[in-house]
Design an enzyme around this catalytic site. Structure first.
Site, PDB file in Angstrom:
ATOM      1  N   ALA A  11      34.564  35.712  35.331  1.00  0.00           N
ATOM      2  CA  ALA A  11      33.189  35.089  34.792  1.00  0.00           C
ATOM      3  C   ALA A  11      32.025  35.244  35.790  1.00  0.00           C
ATOM      4  O   ALA A  11      30.870  35.076  35.385  1.00  0.00           O
ATOM      5  CB  ALA A  11      33.552  33.627  34.362  1.00  0.00           C
ATOM      6  N   TYR A 154      45.611  51.561  36.597  1.00  0.00           N
ATOM      7  CA  TYR A 154      44.973  50.764  35.625  1.00  0.00           C
ATOM      8  C   TYR A 154      45.627  50.878  34.181  1.00  0.00           C
ATOM      9  O   TYR A 154      45.762  49.958  33.448  1.00  0.00           O
ATOM     10  CB  TYR A 154      43.575  51.449  35.683  1.00  0.00           C
ATOM     11  CG  TYR A 154      42.654  50.537  34.524  1.00  0.00           C
ATOM     12  CD1 TYR A 154      42.060  49.665  34.954  1.00  0.00           C
ATOM     13  CD2 TYR A 154      42.180  51.252  33.362  1.00  0.00           C
ATOM     14  CE1 TYR A 154      41.192  48.728  34.254  1.00  0.00           C
ATOM     15  CE2 TYR A 154      41.419  50.539  32.418  1.00  0.00           C
ATOM     16  CZ  TYR A 154      40.969  49.393  33.097  1.00  0.00           C
ATOM     17  OH  TYR A 154      40.029  48.677  32.300  1.00  0.00           O
TER      18      TYR A 154
END
Ligand SMILES: NC(=O)c1ccc[n+]([C@@H]2O[C@H](COP(=O)([O-])OP(=O)(O)OC[C@H]3O[C@@H](n4cnc5c(N)ncnc54)[C@H](OP(=O)(O)O)[C@@H]3O)[C@@H](O)[C@H]2O)c1
Length: 253
Positions: A11, A154
């Protein structure tokens, strides 16, 4: 979502940050987690300035102890957990399967895949304890479906999230906790800016953007809207699903 409690990892930036602001606008109490505490504290201040409640906790999602403390902080602060959004992630350094150093592989897998497992482990425990059900949204990628050269770590971490999300849903949905995977396409965040730097402006503008049906990158707020939907009662029959929000990119590949 008024007075419900949401915990959001990643966040301090990008999609996670926009999601925290979107939940606050809906009246939820928000716990924000990441490693950079100054960014989180600034976000808490801006959410409080909107008249909403928020709290920050410095967290490394690749550490079980840190994740356990993050969830304990949420319960100690707001007394319950209704929604969790696992947006923490890194792109890592790209390299061919032949050359990629083992430690680079481990770092990406430990944060993106193991980190999401650890988060769900403690989040689901807390949701079951409060007995109100809940919803968890993990953040995958169009690379949950598509590979690319030099992207093995990834891409593998994001493919793995499909299996992790689907298994968690099979276990938790019967107990009232829906678990889904949001798969963003090209989204304008600091991660996007770093990737654009690697791809180069020319290939980005003339090669990548024209392959997107909507002919543009998405915004973090557009991802946040989809995450809000997956957590809302409007998504009451959606669990174990992937929601691709990519402006049409995946279908052209
Ligand atoms: N932007 C895109 O185009 C795009 C496309 C598809 C998928 N995604 C996915 O969307 C998610 C969010 O990405 P973004 O674009 O918003 O990137 P971003 O702006 O770089 O944000 C990544 C967030 O993850 C946090 N993070 C990284 N490692 C962490 C760790 N070990 N523990 C806790 N937090 C950690 C970062 O905070 P700290 O550095 O403060 O820890 C930051 O808040 C990622 O999972 C990414 O793979 C993004």
């Amino acid at each position: 979502m008024k007075n419900k409690v949401v915990l959001i990892t990643g966040a301090s930036s990008g999609i996670g940050k926009a999601t925290a602001e979107a939940f606050a606008k809906k009246g939820a109490n928000v716990v924000v987690a990441a490693r950079r505490i100054e960014e989180l504290q600034a976000l808490v201040k801006s959410i409080e300035a909107m008249g909403c409640k928020a709290s920050a906790i410095k967290t490394d999602v690749s550490s079980a102890k840190s994740v356990e403390q993050m969830v304990a902080h949420t319960i100690n602060t707001f007394g319950r957990l209704d929604y969790a959004v696992n947006s923490a992630g890194i792109e890592g350094n790209f390299g061919s399967v032949i050359d990629l150093p083992e430690e680079e592989w481990d770092q990406v897998i430990n944060i993106n895949l193991k980190g999401t497992f650890l988060c769900m482990k403690y989040q689901a425990k807390a949701m079951l304890k409060s007995g109100n059900g809940g919803a968890i949204v993990n953040i995958g990628s169009v690379n949950s479906f598509l590979g690319f050269p030099t992207g093995s770590a990834y891409v593998t971490s994001k493919h793995g999230l499909i299996g992790l999300t689907s298994s968690a849903s099979a276990e938790l949905a019967p107990q009232g906790i829906r678990v889904n995977l949001l798969c963003p396409g090209v989204t304008k965040t600091p991660m996007h800016d770093r990737l654009r730097g690697i791809v180069g402006d020319d290939l980005y503008d003339k090669g990548l953007i024209p392959t997107i049906h909507l002919q543009r990158a998405g915004s973090p707020e557009e991802m946040a809207n989809a995450i809000l939907f997956l957590c809302s009662d409007g998504a009451s029959y959606i669990s174990g699903s992937t929601l691709t929000v990519d402006g049409g990119l995946t279908l052209t590949m």
